[in-house]
Write a protein that holds these residues in place. Structure first.
Motif, PDB file in Angstrom:
ATOM      1  N   ASP A 483     -21.953 -77.143  37.920  1.00  0.00           N
ATOM      2  CA  ASP A 483     -21.098 -78.310  37.260  1.00  0.00           C
ATOM      3  C   ASP A 483     -20.269 -78.775  38.480  1.00  0.00           C
ATOM      4  O   ASP A 483     -19.782 -79.854  38.598  1.00  0.00           O
ATOM      5  CB  ASP A 483     -20.325 -77.721  36.251  1.00  0.00           C
ATOM      6  N   ARG A 487     -14.989 -74.386  41.441  1.00  0.00           N
ATOM      7  CA  ARG A 487     -14.149 -73.755  40.206  1.00  0.00           C
ATOM      8  C   ARG A 487     -15.256 -72.677  39.624  1.00  0.00           C
ATOM      9  O   ARG A 487     -14.982 -71.681  39.335  1.00  0.00           O
ATOM     10  CB  ARG A 487     -13.610 -74.785  39.327  1.00  0.00           C
ATOM     11  N   GLU A 488     -16.425 -73.276  39.531  1.00  0.00           N
ATOM     12  CA  GLU A 488     -17.334 -72.428  38.532  1.00  0.00           C
ATOM     13  C   GLU A 488     -18.578 -72.211  39.244  1.00  0.00           C
ATOM     14  O   GLU A 488     -19.271 -71.137  38.990  1.00  0.00           O
ATOM     15  CB  GLU A 488     -17.673 -73.211  37.072  1.00  0.00           C
ATOM     16  N   TRP A 492     -24.413 -75.007  34.421  1.00  0.00           N
ATOM     17  CA  TRP A 492     -24.011 -75.717  32.968  1.00  0.00           C
ATOM     18  C   TRP A 492     -25.295 -76.636  32.733  1.00  0.00           C
ATOM     19  O   TRP A 492     -25.683 -77.491  33.125  1.00  0.00           O
ATOM     20  CB  TRP A 492     -22.825 -76.535  32.835  1.00  0.00           C
ATOM     21  N   ASP A 495     -24.513 -80.456  31.844  1.00  0.00           N
ATOM     22  CA  ASP A 495     -24.148 -81.149  33.132  1.00  0.00           C
ATOM     23  C   ASP A 495     -25.466 -81.825  33.597  1.00  0.00           C
ATOM     24  O   ASP A 495     -25.647 -82.913  33.972  1.00  0.00           O
ATOM     25  CB  ASP A 495     -23.417 -80.419  34.223  1.00  0.00           C
ATOM     26  N   TRP A 554     -26.279 -79.386  25.455  1.00  0.00           N
ATOM     27  CA  TRP A 554     -26.573 -78.362  26.593  1.00  0.00           C
ATOM     28  C   TRP A 554     -27.725 -77.815  26.844  1.00  0.00           C
ATOM     29  O   TRP A 554     -28.594 -77.908  27.250  1.00  0.00           O
ATOM     30  CB  TRP A 554     -25.228 -77.413  26.577  1.00  0.00           C
ATOM     31  N   PHE A 623     -19.582 -78.084  22.083  1.00  0.00           N
ATOM     32  CA  PHE A 623     -18.540 -78.779  23.065  1.00  0.00           C
ATOM     33  C   PHE A 623     -18.469 -80.240  22.429  1.00  0.00           C
ATOM     34  O   PHE A 623     -17.641 -80.806  22.861  1.00  0.00           O
ATOM     35  CB  PHE A 623     -19.224 -78.700  24.300  1.00  0.00           C
ATOM     36  N   TRP A 626     -18.178 -83.989  24.914  1.00  0.00           N
ATOM     37  CA  TRP A 626     -17.110 -83.271  25.873  1.00  0.00           C
ATOM     38  C   TRP A 626     -16.298 -84.268  26.614  1.00  0.00           C
ATOM     39  O   TRP A 626     -16.939 -84.945  27.449  1.00  0.00           O
ATOM     40  CB  TRP A 626     -17.816 -82.331  26.677  1.00  0.00           C
ATOM     41  N   PHE A 745     -19.052 -86.525  27.875  1.00  0.00           N
ATOM     42  CA  PHE A 745     -20.407 -86.080  28.760  1.00  0.00           C
ATOM     43  C   PHE A 745     -21.714 -86.680  28.125  1.00  0.00           C
ATOM     44  O   PHE A 745     -22.464 -87.380  28.858  1.00  0.00           O
ATOM     45  CB  PHE A 745     -20.533 -84.783  28.837  1.00  0.00           C
ATOM     46  N   HIS A 807     -17.687 -83.215  40.475  1.00  0.00           N
ATOM     47  CA  HIS A 807     -18.582 -82.840  39.227  1.00  0.00           C
ATOM     48  C   HIS A 807     -19.338 -84.078  38.869  1.00  0.00           C
ATOM     49  O   HIS A 807     -18.686 -85.265  38.504  1.00  0.00           O
ATOM     50  CB  HIS A 807     -17.460 -82.984  37.896  1.00  0.00           C
TER      51      HIS A 807
HETATM   52  C1  RAM Z   1     -16.669 -76.984  32.036  1.00  0.00           C
HETATM   53  C2  RAM Z   1     -17.795 -76.958  33.000  1.00  0.00           C
HETATM   54  C3  RAM Z   1     -18.804 -78.170  32.904  1.00  0.00           C
HETATM   55  C4  RAM Z   1     -18.904 -78.222  31.202  1.00  0.00           C
HETATM   56  C5  RAM Z   1     -18.357 -76.896  30.443  1.00  0.00           C
HETATM   57  C6  RAM Z   1     -18.617 -77.438  28.960  1.00  0.00           C
HETATM   58  O1  RAM Z   1     -15.894 -75.803  32.469  1.00  0.00           O
HETATM   59  O2  RAM Z   1     -17.011 -77.617  34.115  1.00  0.00           O
HETATM   60  O3  RAM Z   1     -18.776 -79.247  33.307  1.00  0.00           O
HETATM   61  O4  RAM Z   1     -20.398 -78.332  31.152  1.00  0.00           O
HETATM   62  O5  RAM Z   1     -17.188 -76.911  30.656  1.00  0.00           O
END
Ligand code: RAM
Length: 920
Positions: A483, A487-488, A492, A495, A554, A623, A626, A745, A807
């Motif tokens: 993603d 940060r992560e 995902w 994405d 997702w 989600f 999103w 999204f 992102h």
């Molecule tokens: C966020 C992520 C991602 C998304 C999820 C639901 O934290 O960055 O982009 O798919 O949440």
């Protein structure tokens, strides 16, 4: 027709010979690898002939195969031997004759999946400190543990092992892997092209091993294999919570060397054959998120060379558990894809600020001098504040992105971190003592994917948007599709699903996606559920966390990613490999549909509604669409992250219908007629239930959100007589937002197409060219060099916010831009048939687009000036193009086609009749 009967043709040529979609791969995993090539010239292929050989001669000749196909032609000879090198040649047959032979080679992986036969070497080490944080902790403001990383993290380990060879080999392949990330050396020489090996996989089921050609590094007699292992994804921090040790708390390496001597003898040497020793090296610690601390004073020069006195090195433990997970790495490795010369400025305090001019994933490479014991620190950030100060935009603990170099006083030190990478554009270098920076480069890291598309237009803002999207793909296609790279770094699934049509056009991602999809299948639940993050990050399932085992949009990645690859790349294999998993996913949706109703309905619901509602998957954690702006404005519960319930319900039902229909189409493509029929029927039932339950007689959905209308229209869930009405409502919703998109999204990929296909060309253009947020060009106008997670990641006053600046999800619009602005649209899998219909009526004066398709290079240059649309089109062999410049459709084949059409003879695309129809 015999190949020999063909005269050799002088026109046309075979290019880009690939095996497993890669040029000259050293170690393909597939037992029956697939061959591919592209063609130039003007003659359509009618067949081909392939010959494969080993050192003793030809082992397989396809003979003349009369088929226009040259994408993924499977090897069909006797079984290939592991760890072997094969030559192959191909010639194409065309109506005019045959092309000359063109040759290439490939190698096979030394060990098949599940058959790894060397043990783990586990150096003595303290176990990784287990840190477990939850999203709740972060929301509560937890900034991270108080102790500095040097007190919590442990040094990466060197593992050193001597081996003896009876002779100097003529061919040698080193294969290696790690629980952690590793670098390999032989006799003091690093194998340096590939970084962050073995990459990220769902380690409990799969762990990739790499293979390197090392013939030139070995000699007769004593040799040393040296591996260094650091935490990486295995034991380091991954995911939003910054928790540690997601997959294990002990590092290990394994290797295997296959050598061949001039007299034909072969030998395999393995980790564990002789005693190995471990020791820490220069690194004090290294973590993918936190960064690394490298102490040059502690480096042991020559540690991986023979003759090094490994005094004080401890014997390593040999372990044989979990070897069956090892599998040959599939696809392109992670490498340094580019070196950028940053701009350099020196602050009043002596610190140096570097600006790469580009948000990216990577690290620095510097040459500097500083006194012994000086600590030089390297901080990284994607963004600066309006007044030019460093800004920490990364939410969550342990995201330090801080490297430290401890100097030994040498007159010149060259330093590039090894076991980490960062998401950044800016870097600040400061030191505990005065230092001299000789030079600095920014090293861009990513999976080594071949770019396949260019788009340059008369509007520099559109060009910048396109470049931003390309860069966000580069920054996030790093071992797995993530993603964001800061940060992560999590896979995902949504994405990637959203972005696949764009990604598969911008680069050849077939192998990259194939490996990730193998991970998705490995992580699929026994009930058919597909996780929202792959590889699954166990710490995201710690107590108190929402355990999201499946979510609409997702989990549908298991269907939609392969489908997009089929469409763009004619990748039939991805459909075959994932068909079973897709089926299990839609069956899961079906079961879920049957077993629960959304809570908001009363218990005494009438039978009809009950039946309809239990036809659709519309319950559970979702989600939703999103990050739809109007939902974000209402304030999402940051801990729950769940979409409001009605949004969840409707979105889930729509994806259930859509995926079921797509799987029916896949079954059709693969020839599973009965299953296709059953699934089409099922999809139709869901569609009907949806229309009855959620679409009112006047075309209204239960929530007045743009995204829901977009999805309902895009997935064709709307009774045809209501489509126009729903388009009008969608237009009104856009108007109500002042001409702005309000899609999240899941729906954004379809927004412009839905409008365009309804004849609302100007509205689609207006949304793309909308300068104020939420819009794509807002970011461009605010200096974006990548795609932002949030439309206003930099607010109207120029202040950055704490969101991701890299992102790719909203970059899904590139697919539309390439088709509508660039004018190249694939109508049949792998661009076998294309539509060339650039939008010459919008703000652009010209565009130049190329797509390097699986069949060859397509190029479309167009301009509109002085009342004339001019087109210069190149079509590769095997592709037919429907040119539509507004004066009717003309079908052309391979070759160059120049056209000029007067704009006044062109029919202006009609704005939908819908515009004038009153709302009932
Ligand atoms: C966020 C992520 C991602 C998304 C999820 C639901 O934290 O960055 O982009 O798919 O949440």
């Amino acid at each position: 027709m015999d190949a020999e009967a063909h005269e050799e043709t002088s026109e046309g040529w075979i290019e880009r010979l690939t095996v497993e979609r890669m040029v000259e791969p050293l170690a393909v995993a597939a037992d029956r690898p697939v061959f591919g090539w592209t063609l130039t010239g003007t003659q359509d292929p009618v067949g081909y002939e392939i010959v494969v050989s080993d050192a003793d001669g030809d082992i397989w000749a396809s003979g003349a195969v009369h088929s226009p196909d040259h994408i993924d032609v499977p090897y069909a000879g006797t079984d290939l031997r592991p760890g072997e090198r094969y030559g192959w040649r191909v010639r194409a047959l065309t109506a005019q004759g045959r092309t000359p032979w063109v040759s290439s080679w490939f190698g096979t992986a030394p060990v098949r999946a599940g058959e790894w036969d060397a043990p783990w070497l586990v150096p003595q080490q303290p176990r990784t400190v287990r840190e477990r944080y939850s999203i709740g902790d972060i929301v509560a403001g937890f900034a991270g543990p108080a102790e500095p990383p040097s007190l919590r993290l442990h040094p990466p380990r060197h593992v050193r092992q001597s081996i003896d060879l009876v002779d100097r080999p003529v061919r040698a392949l080193l294969s290696a892997s790690a629980r952690g990330i590793y670098t390999a050396e032989i006799n003091g020489h690093g194998l340096e092209q590939e970084v962050l090996a073995p990459g990220y996989d769902a380690y409990a089921s799969r762990l990739s091993y790499q293979t390197y050609e090392v013939t030139d590094l070995l000699t007769a007699g004593r040799n040393v294999i040296g591996l260094t292992v650091a935490d990486g994804w295995w034991a380091g921090r991954v995911g939003i919570t910054g928790s540690s040790a997601p997959y294990g708390d002990q590092l290990a390496v394994t290797w295997r060397l296959q050598v061949q001597y001039a007299d034909g003898r072969r030998q395999v040497l393995r980790a564990g054959d002789t005693e190995a020793h471990g020791q820490r090296g220069g690194h004090d610690y290294a973590d993918l998120f936190i960064g690394e601390r490298f102490d040059t004073r502690a480096v042991m020069p020559g540690w991986s060379s023979p003759g090094f006195p490994a005094t004080g090195w401890a014997p390593v433990q040999v372990e044989t558990s979990g070897l069956q997970q090892l599998t040959p790495f599939v696809g392109e490795p992670v490498v340094r894809t580019e070196l950028i010369e940053p701009s350099v400025s020196v602050g009043d305090d002596g610190s140096v600020l570097l600006d790469a001019g580009q948000v990216l994933a990577g690290r620095l490479r510097v040459r500097l001098r500083a006194p012994r014991d000086a600590e030089v620190t390297f901080e990284h950030s994607e963004v600066l504040t309006a007044d030019g100060s460093f800004f920490d935009n990364i939410v969550g603990p342990n995201k330090d992105q801080l490297d430290v170099l401890v100097c030994d006083g040498s007159p010149e030190l060259l330093y590039e971190p090894v076991f980490t990478f960062h998401g950044f554009r800016y870097a600040r270098i400061s030191s505990s003592s005065a230092f001299e920076l000789f030079d600095a480069q920014v090293v861009v890291l990513g999976s080594d994917l071949r770019p396949t598309t260019t788009l340059v237009t008369s509007d520099e803002r559109i060009n910048q948007l396109h470049r931003n999207i390309v860069w966000s793909q580069r920054g996030n296609f790093l071992s797995i599709p993530t993603d964001c790279p800061q940060r992560e770094r999590a896979g995902w699934t949504g994405d990637f699903q959203i972005f696949t049509p764009t990604a598969a056009t911008l680069a050849d991602i077939r192998q990259f996606a194939a490996r990730w999809l193998a991970n998705v299948r490995a992580e699929q639940g026994s009930d058919g559920s597909v996780p929202t993050v792959v590889p699954v990050i166990p710490s995201m399932q710690s107590p108190g966390e929402p355990v999201v085992s499946a979510a609409a949009g997702w989990s549908d990645a298991i269907v939609m990613v392969p489908w997009a690859l089929w469409q763009r790349c004619a990748d039939r294999r991805v459909l075959q490999e994932n068909y079973e998993a897709m089926r299990r996913w839609v069956d899961y949706q079906q079961q879920q549909a049957e077993c629960a109703l959304p809570e908001r309905y009363p218990d005494d619901l009438d039978d009809d509604s009950r039946r309809r509602l239990s036809t659709m998957w519309n319950t559970g954690w979702q989600f939703g669409d999103w990050l739809a702006p109007s939902i974000v404005e209402q304030g999402l519960d940051p801990v729950q992250m769940a979409a409001p319930s009605v949004n969840s319900e409707v979105v889930a039902a729509m994806f259930h219908a859509h995926s079921t229909r797509l799987v029916a189409q896949v079954a059709d493509v693969l020839g599973y007629t009965d299953q296709a029929e059953e699934l089409y029927r099922r999809a139709e039932t869901i569609r009907e239930a949806f229309a009855q339950q959620y679409v009112s007689a006047d075309g209204r959905l239960p929530l007045q959100l743009q995204g829901l209308y977009v999805l309902a229209l895009a997935f064709e869930l709307v009774p045809s007589e209501l489509r126009q009405k729903m388009v009008i409502i969608l237009k009104e919703l856009i108007e109500a937002r002042g001409g702005h998109l309000d899609t999240g999204f899941l729906s954004t990929p379809y927004l412009l197409d839905v409008l365009w296909d309804a004849g609302e060309h100007q509205l689609a253009r207006d949304l793309l060219w909308q300068p104020t947020a939420p819009s794509w060009l807002y970011a461009v106008d605010h200096g974006a060099t990548s795609v932002w997670e949030s439309w206003e990641a930099v607010d109207r006053h120029g202040n950055p916010t704490r969101s991701s600046f890299n992102h790719y999800a909203f970059g899904c619009v590139d697919d539309w831009m390439l088709r509508r602005l660039g004018g190249i649209e694939s109508l049949a899998p792998g661009y076998a048939r294309v539509r060339v219909a650039p939008d010459a009526h919008g703000p652009l004066e010209w565009a130049r687009t190329s797509v390097d398709t699986v069949r060859g290079a397509l190029r479309c240059d167009w301009s509109a000036s002085d009342g004339v649309i001019r087109l210069d089109l190149h079509v590769p062999p095997g592709v037919s193009a429907e040119i539509d410049l507004g004066t009717g459709v003309e079908v052309v084949g391979a070759g160059r086609h120049e056209r000029a059409v007067s704009l006044c003879t062109v029919q202006q695309p009609s704005a939908a009749a819908a515009t004038s129809a009153p709302l009932s």
